[in-house]
Design an enzyme around this catalytic site. Sequence first.
Site, short mmCIF file in Angstrom:
data_model
loop_
_atom_site.label_atom_id
_atom_site.label_comp_id
_atom_site.label_asym_id
_atom_site.label_seq_id
_atom_site.Cartn_x
_atom_site.Cartn_y
_atom_site.Cartn_z
N SER B 144 11.07 -4.21 4.36
CA SER B 144 10.86 -4.87 3.08
C SER B 144 12.20 -5.45 2.57
CB SER B 144 10.24 -3.87 2.10
OG SER B 144 9.63 -4.53 1.03
N ASP B 298 -0.36 -6.39 5.82
CA ASP B 298 0.55 -6.57 4.67
C ASP B 298 0.05 -7.74 3.82
OD1 ASP B 298 2.85 -7.08 3.02
OD2 ASP B 298 4.10 -6.09 4.52
N HIS B 327 1.50 -3.05 3.33
CA HIS B 327 2.95 -2.99 3.18
C HIS B 327 3.43 -1.55 3.08
CE1 HIS B 327 6.85 -4.76 2.46
NE2 HIS B 327 7.03 -3.91 1.48
#
Lengths: 354, 354
Positions: B144, B298, B327
């Site tokens: 991320s 995601d 995610h």
Amino acid sequence: MIENGYYTSEFHGDYDDISIGRLDLEEGGSIPDCQLAVTTWGELNEARDNAILITTWYSGTHQIWRDVYVGPDHALNPERYFVVAINQIGNGLSVAPHNADGPNANISMARFPKVRIGDDVVAQERLLREHFGIERLELVVGGSMGAQQTYEWAVRFPDKVRRAAPIAGTAQNTPHDYLFTKALCEQFWSDPGWNEGDYKSNEDVVDGLKRHSHIWAVMGFSTEFWKQEVWRALEFTSKEQFITDFLEPYFTVMDPNDLLTMAWKWQHGDVARNTGGDLAAALGRITAKTFVMPIDEDMFFPPRDCRAEQEMVPGSELRVIEDIGGHLGLFGIAPTYMPQVDQHLGELLATEAP
Amino acid sequence: MIENGYYTSEFHGDYDDISIGRLDLEEGGSIPDCQLAVTTWGELNEARDNAILITTWYSGTHQIWRDVYVGPDHALNPERYFVVAINQIGNGLSVAPHNADGPNANISMARFPKVRIGDDVVAQERLLREHFGIERLELVVGGSMGAQQTYEWAVRFPDKVRRAAPIAGTAQNTPHDYLFTKALCEQFWSDPGWNEGDYKSNEDVVDGLKRHSHIWAVMGFSTEFWKQEVWRALEFTSKEQFITDFLEPYFTVMDPNDLLTMAWKWQHGDVARNTGGDLAAALGRITAKTFVMPIDEDMFFPPRDCRAEQEMVPGSELRVIEDIGGHLGLFGIAPTYMPQVDQHLGELLATEAP
């Protein structure tokens, strides 16, 4: 009730207020004078068998259908069909928290009762029968919450629905959609102007309405819509301007209590309530020829969820609409959207049906 | 500064506070005493060439890496590598709005300056060089916002990064991610306890922190995570309990100003700043052997966006992780997650690299 100029003919063109009288609700309580806002196009034939019903989505009215979906160049052709759009309860044209007055004064604003998709469909059936003498529909079609109503019609009144086209919506709301809708609602509840639903004007809740529109910006379109900067084709100069000049004004004119009435209804939509919780049994009841029409880039009614339901509807077909507009592709922004919708609805209307 | 017991060794285990002195920032201003929280596993060899750098994500610290990713049974194996996790600026263990004190007193709370991904990477490079004598990394890996830092390392210091593994993140933040992050930030700004960032305790902003967690519920996982009720396997009894007992407490202990510092950094992440706005040129600079590792479900770093960047990185490979956790699959909730990560990182570490 409070005044709100958005919910008028000035913004929505002509429509009729038709009362079906008192509507008792599934969750208890009732609407003393259930006024529904109705628009029609075309002529009902003598046999009263050429009617198409359009149901409306969250925040939507008949207007988008008139402007985008209905016309002599579309499958929803008023030269051939009697097309009836009935605005859903709570949408602000039909009876809703902000406009409850007269016999409905006791259910105005925060006192408005919980309404279910089934209540809408019962009300619509009564209206069509009592007011127009319509006992059977050539087609029921709606997007999003309109798809919820479409499924409910087909499950609850199988003999009255020859064809059904739920677009970008589900028969049984998903847990993800429930949470998404909750996040939307919280934008109103957290606004200091909310005042437990007894604000004096929707303007008091404008911050919440704006944040609500910002969550729509994230979930309503698709990642690709933003990446490809589709707003350029709509003559905006930046994504920020698209939000401040289109998405915010779209929602800030609306009434938060009205939106919340629809949101609760959306969250709790479930045709399996007709069959003791058995979704397969509910969808198995459907005799209408059904085209299930998800939008491929929809972030909260993904084709995967729609396909799972479609497979439970006897004789149905899955017709996926391709649109990077995502869920709000429903607005007909992309020039490639309506040709797909017309193609599918045209084929559906041309198909033999019970 | 304000007290917040979450950002302590009690909750995060041992770590070292290492100062790299004054850090001048890309957006102007500086952090007078840039303290970074650092955890290491394993031994740095004499040649100082067996180091792996782990970068951290939004709201995250080294802790999740210690608990899930690092160990003798994992590719990030401390018996073989010297693994260094450096907490990002603003995460609350490293220097951040809520803990700025002493020489940093002038930048505490709402006065904390804007920090960019590039600032973190410059700080990390200085720390590794000056404190550990590390001039070259076997691998940089992060998820991320950690992927943003990983890309920035590979673009900015190509000679120092032999391998790179950006997981579930992008080199150039997308417009959709920008809007998602904005919706998160607005949950704090709209809380009456926010007080323009000068609240007395994160508890003052607990409503905003909760709403912030509710948006994570919508975007952080996937539609299928909720539909399959994955929370059951985690021993929660309902989705509501999963939210109130896991997701809300995860975020409500955190500091809103710290989260906002990271959020702004996330929103503005862009390696193309190194090449006058030319993303292809920036990614074309990378000499590290790179595995780009998106998570298939995601919702905001979809494989499509990651693939587009991967194709610009010379000699790179796309390794998609399958996980309906979406995610937040990054948390390693699914038993099938870490085997995939270890497989890919193991292969990457076994691959010849410059």
